[in-house]
Design a protein around this motif. Sequence first.
Motif, short mmCIF file in Angstrom:
data_model
loop_
_atom_site.label_atom_id
_atom_site.label_comp_id
_atom_site.label_asym_id
_atom_site.label_seq_id
_atom_site.Cartn_x
_atom_site.Cartn_y
_atom_site.Cartn_z
N ARG A 105 5.11 -7.01 5.54
CA ARG A 105 4.43 -7.44 4.32
C ARG A 105 3.07 -6.74 4.19
O ARG A 105 2.66 -6.37 3.08
N ARG A 106 2.38 -6.58 5.29
CA ARG A 106 1.11 -5.83 5.25
C ARG A 106 1.35 -4.41 4.78
O ARG A 106 0.59 -3.85 3.97
N TRP B 187 0.20 -12.36 7.81
CA TRP B 187 1.41 -11.74 7.27
C TRP B 187 2.10 -10.90 8.34
O TRP B 187 1.42 -10.26 9.16
N LEU C 50 2.28 -11.19 -3.34
CA LEU C 50 2.09 -9.81 -2.90
C LEU C 50 1.47 -8.97 -4.01
O LEU C 50 0.55 -8.17 -3.76
N GLY D 165 -4.00 -8.41 5.42
CA GLY D 165 -2.72 -9.08 5.65
C GLY D 165 -2.58 -9.58 7.08
O GLY D 165 -2.03 -10.66 7.33
#
Length: 199
Positions: free
Chosen positions: A99-100, A95, A55, A90
């Motif tokens: 998470r994005r 993802w 990340l 992402g």
Amino acid sequence: MNLDDVPVPDTSAARAAREVATAYCSPALANHCLRSYIWAASYGMERGIAFDAELLYVSAMLHDIGLAKEFDSHTVAFEEAGGHVAWVFGAGAGWPVERRTRAAEIIVRHMWDSVDPDADPEGHLLEIATGLDISGRNPDKWPADFRAEVVRQIPRLTLGEEFVACFESQARRKPTSAAAAAIDSGIADRIAKNVLDSA
């Protein structure tokens, strides 16, 4: 610590982020993105700050993508534009939304004056790292020999001149942006005196 001690994630998303940065950023800006990850990860490792390496790497590689002409928004600040690019990236990487969103937050927050490491360790690390690489802030937080090794292997090229020109353009078109505030506060002078350029 030396450069080989800093793990670079070898995932499809990490490789793709590096490819995007290399395709759309100048060589100097792409190197800045890579060094920003190195400074961030090494700082976190030395201080026991747990972070998600993939990340952080993806966010570091894309954090200035909003300065590239293809993604330079006329309606939002470059870091917000970069955050949107990271969100879309992402999604393409598969993802989950959370998470994005984290990648977008990290990129936006790298322009904050400070980021709480407990609330956002990756955002904190990227903010600290870009402060060093752009304006030479707090260089003593990294050993001098490590700084010299990083700059030797990932050269700065014409980063200073390019970055000032980018921020001056952002400031003219987006006078309420963080880039405009940085210009007003004398970032051009700090960039010109960055200790990394004499490493």
